[in-house]
Design a protein around this motif. Structure first.
Motif, PDB file in Angstrom:
ATOM      1  N   LEU A  17       0.853  -1.180   0.000  1.00 30.01           N
ATOM      2  CA  LEU A  17       0.000   0.000   0.000  1.00 30.01           C
ATOM      3  C   LEU A  17       0.892   1.234   0.000  1.00 30.01           C
ATOM      4  CD1 LEU A  17      -2.762   1.414   0.286  1.00 30.01           C
ATOM      5  CD2 LEU A  17      -2.483   1.213   2.762  1.00 30.01           C
ATOM      6  N   GLU A  18       0.871   1.984  -1.090  1.00 28.91           N
ATOM      7  CA  GLU A  18       1.657   3.212  -1.187  1.00 28.91           C
ATOM      8  C   GLU A  18       0.812   4.380  -0.685  1.00 28.91           C
ATOM      9  OE1 GLU A  18       3.859   4.074  -4.654  1.00 28.91           O
ATOM     10  OE2 GLU A  18       4.508   1.995  -4.917  1.00 28.91           O
ATOM     11  N   VAL A  19       1.367   5.104   0.280  1.00 29.17           N
ATOM     12  CA  VAL A  19       0.654   6.211   0.927  1.00 29.17           C
ATOM     13  C   VAL A  19       1.433   7.495   0.701  1.00 29.17           C
ATOM     14  CG1 VAL A  19      -0.207   7.094   3.123  1.00 29.17           C
ATOM     15  CG2 VAL A  19      -0.235   4.631   2.676  1.00 29.17           C
ATOM     16  N   GLY A  56       6.285   6.642  12.366  1.00 28.53           N
ATOM     17  CA  GLY A  56       5.986   5.316  12.905  1.00 28.53           C
ATOM     18  C   GLY A  56       4.538   5.205  13.345  1.00 28.53           C
ATOM     19  N   GLY A  57       4.048   6.261  13.998  1.00 24.58           N
ATOM     20  CA  GLY A  57       2.648   6.290  14.408  1.00 24.58           C
ATOM     21  C   GLY A  57       1.707   6.283  13.214  1.00 24.58           C
ATOM     22  N   LEU A  58       2.086   7.001  12.175  1.00 22.79           N
ATOM     23  CA  LEU A  58       1.281   7.037  10.957  1.00 22.79           C
ATOM     24  C   LEU A  58       1.199   5.645  10.342  1.00 22.79           C
ATOM     25  CD1 LEU A  58      -0.262   8.821   8.916  1.00 22.79           C
ATOM     26  CD2 LEU A  58       1.905   9.084   7.697  1.00 22.79           C
ATOM     27  N   ARG A  59       2.323   4.959  10.252  1.00 23.57           N
ATOM     28  CA  ARG A  59       2.354   3.605   9.692  1.00 23.57           C
ATOM     29  C   ARG A  59       1.457   2.663  10.507  1.00 23.57           C
ATOM     30  NH1 ARG A  59       6.029   1.362   6.396  1.00 23.57           N
ATOM     31  NH2 ARG A  59       7.442   3.116   6.737  1.00 23.57           N
ATOM     32  N   ARG A  60       1.553   2.720  11.842  1.00 24.65           N
ATOM     33  CA  ARG A  60       0.725   1.852  12.697  1.00 24.65           C
ATOM     34  C   ARG A  60      -0.765   2.148  12.528  1.00 24.65           C
ATOM     35  NH1 ARG A  60       5.155   2.691  15.819  1.00 24.65           N
ATOM     36  NH2 ARG A  60       4.289   4.461  16.945  1.00 24.65           N
ATOM     37  N   LYS A  61      -1.122   3.432  12.482  1.00 26.00           N
ATOM     38  CA  LYS A  61      -2.531   3.787  12.307  1.00 26.00           C
ATOM     39  C   LYS A  61      -3.075   3.280  10.978  1.00 26.00           C
ATOM     40  CE  LYS A  61      -3.073   7.839  15.243  1.00 26.00           C
ATOM     41  NZ  LYS A  61      -3.494   9.249  15.281  1.00 26.00           N
ATOM     42  N   ILE A  62      -2.275   3.381   9.915  1.00 27.94           N
ATOM     43  CA  ILE A  62      -2.710   2.905   8.599  1.00 27.94           C
ATOM     44  C   ILE A  62      -2.892   1.396   8.623  1.00 27.94           C
ATOM     45  CG2 ILE A  62      -2.001   2.623   6.189  1.00 27.94           C
ATOM     46  CD1 ILE A  62      -0.661   5.433   6.492  1.00 27.94           C
ATOM     47  N   GLU A  63      -1.967   0.672   9.255  1.00 27.85           N
ATOM     48  CA  GLU A  63      -2.097  -0.785   9.359  1.00 27.85           C
ATOM     49  C   GLU A  63      -3.376  -1.162  10.088  1.00 27.85           C
ATOM     50  OE1 GLU A  63       1.618  -1.727  11.236  1.00 27.85           O
ATOM     51  OE2 GLU A  63       2.675  -1.897   9.309  1.00 27.85           O
ATOM     52  N   ILE A  64      -3.729  -0.416  11.147  1.00 30.05           N
ATOM     53  CA  ILE A  64      -4.961  -0.687  11.894  1.00 30.05           C
ATOM     54  C   ILE A  64      -6.190  -0.416  11.040  1.00 30.05           C
ATOM     55  CG2 ILE A  64      -6.376   0.139  13.828  1.00 30.05           C
ATOM     56  CD1 ILE A  64      -3.677   0.517  15.351  1.00 30.05           C
ATOM     57  N   VAL A  65      -6.175   0.696  10.294  1.00 24.54           N
ATOM     58  CA  VAL A  65      -7.312   1.049   9.429  1.00 24.54           C
ATOM     59  C   VAL A  65      -7.542  -0.033   8.367  1.00 24.54           C
ATOM     60  CG1 VAL A  65      -8.071   2.673   7.651  1.00 24.54           C
ATOM     61  CG2 VAL A  65      -7.140   3.539   9.788  1.00 24.54           C
ATOM     62  N   MET A  66      -6.476  -0.653   7.889  1.00 24.44           N
ATOM     63  CA  MET A  66      -6.581  -1.622   6.805  1.00 24.44           C
ATOM     64  C   MET A  66      -6.939  -3.039   7.282  1.00 24.44           C
ATOM     65  SD  MET A  66      -6.242   0.180   4.137  1.00 24.44           S
ATOM     66  CE  MET A  66      -6.140  -1.109   2.896  1.00 24.44           C
ATOM     67  N   LEU A  67      -7.014  -3.270   8.614  1.00 25.20           N
ATOM     68  CA  LEU A  67      -7.387  -4.596   9.118  1.00 25.20           C
ATOM     69  C   LEU A  67      -8.725  -5.012   8.548  1.00 25.20           C
ATOM     70  CD1 LEU A  67      -6.324  -4.400  12.862  1.00 25.20           C
ATOM     71  CD2 LEU A  67      -5.278  -5.796  11.088  1.00 25.20           C
ATOM     72  N   PRO A  68      -8.976  -6.249   8.233  1.00 24.30           N
ATOM     73  CA  PRO A  68      -8.189  -7.445   8.497  1.00 24.30           C
ATOM     74  C   PRO A  68      -7.137  -7.741   7.416  1.00 24.30           C
ATOM     75  CG  PRO A  68     -10.248  -8.116   7.552  1.00 24.30           C
ATOM     76  CD  PRO A  68     -10.283  -6.595   7.660  1.00 24.30           C
ATOM     77  N   VAL A 115      -3.657  -7.690   5.478  1.00 27.27           N
ATOM     78  CA  VAL A 115      -2.263  -7.518   5.860  1.00 27.27           C
ATOM     79  C   VAL A 115      -1.600  -6.707   4.756  1.00 27.27           C
ATOM     80  CG1 VAL A 115      -0.091  -8.683   6.366  1.00 27.27           C
ATOM     81  CG2 VAL A 115      -2.253  -9.694   7.102  1.00 27.27           C
ATOM     82  N   VAL A 116      -1.103  -5.528   5.076  1.00 25.03           N
ATOM     83  CA  VAL A 116      -0.503  -4.651   4.072  1.00 25.03           C
ATOM     84  C   VAL A 116       0.910  -4.264   4.469  1.00 25.03           C
ATOM     85  CG1 VAL A 116      -2.696  -3.689   3.262  1.00 25.03           C
ATOM     86  CG2 VAL A 116      -1.484  -2.566   5.109  1.00 25.03           C
ATOM     87  N   ARG A 117       1.742  -4.065   3.466  1.00 26.21           N
ATOM     88  CA  ARG A 117       3.086  -3.511   3.673  1.00 26.21           C
ATOM     89  C   ARG A 117       2.981  -2.048   3.277  1.00 26.21           C
ATOM     90  NH1 ARG A 117       7.918  -3.116   0.452  1.00 26.21           N
ATOM     91  NH2 ARG A 117       6.833  -4.207  -1.200  1.00 26.21           N
ATOM     92  N   VAL A 118       3.035  -1.174   4.260  1.00 22.49           N
ATOM     93  CA  VAL A 118       2.846   0.260   4.040  1.00 22.49           C
ATOM     94  C   VAL A 118       4.154   0.875   3.554  1.00 22.49           C
ATOM     95  CG1 VAL A 118       2.233   2.452   5.117  1.00 22.49           C
ATOM     96  CG2 VAL A 118       1.077   0.345   5.831  1.00 22.49           C
ATOM     97  N   VAL A 119       4.079   1.547   2.400  1.00 23.92           N
ATOM     98  CA  VAL A 119       5.221   2.261   1.833  1.00 23.92           C
ATOM     99  C   VAL A 119       4.860   3.742   1.848  1.00 23.92           C
ATOM    100  CG1 VAL A 119       6.676   2.572  -0.201  1.00 23.92           C
ATOM    101  CG2 VAL A 119       5.781   0.300   0.356  1.00 23.92           C
TER     102      VAL A 119
END
Length: 69
Positions: free
Chosen positions: A6-8, A35-47, A49-53
Motif C-alpha cells: 500500500l503506497e501512501v 511510525g505512528g502514521l504507519r501503525r494507524k494505517i495498518e490498523i485502518v486496513m485490518l483485516p 495484511v498490508v506492507r505500508v510504503v
C-alpha cells in the motif's frame, strides 16, 4: 495469507503532524510521527495484511530530517 503493498502519500502540517492519504483509505490518516502514521494505517486496513510504503513529499521529508538532526 498474502501481503499487499500500500503506497501512501505523506505530507506534513505543523498543526496536525504527518498526514497520509491513499485511494484505499477512506479518510486521510494523521499522526505525530511516521511510525505512528504507519501503525494507524495498518490498523485502518485490518483485516487485510498490508506492507505500508510511505511516499514523503518535500514538507514531510524536511520535517523528517529536522527531527533527525
Amino acid at each position: 495469507m498474502r501481503e499487499e503493498r500500500l503506497e501512501v502519500s505523506v505530507t506534513f502540517d505543523e498543526r496536525h503532524g504527518y498526514i497520509g492519504s491513499a485511494p484505499e483509505l477512506r479518510l486521510p490518516v494523521m499522526a505525530l510521527s511516521l511510525g505512528g502514521l504507519r501503525r494507524k494505517i495498518e490498523i485502518v486496513m485490518l483485516p487485510d495484511v498490508v506492507r505500508v510504503v510511505l511516499q514523503l513529499d518535500g514538507l514531510a521529508e524536511r520535517e523528517r530530517h529536522r527531527r533527525q538532526a
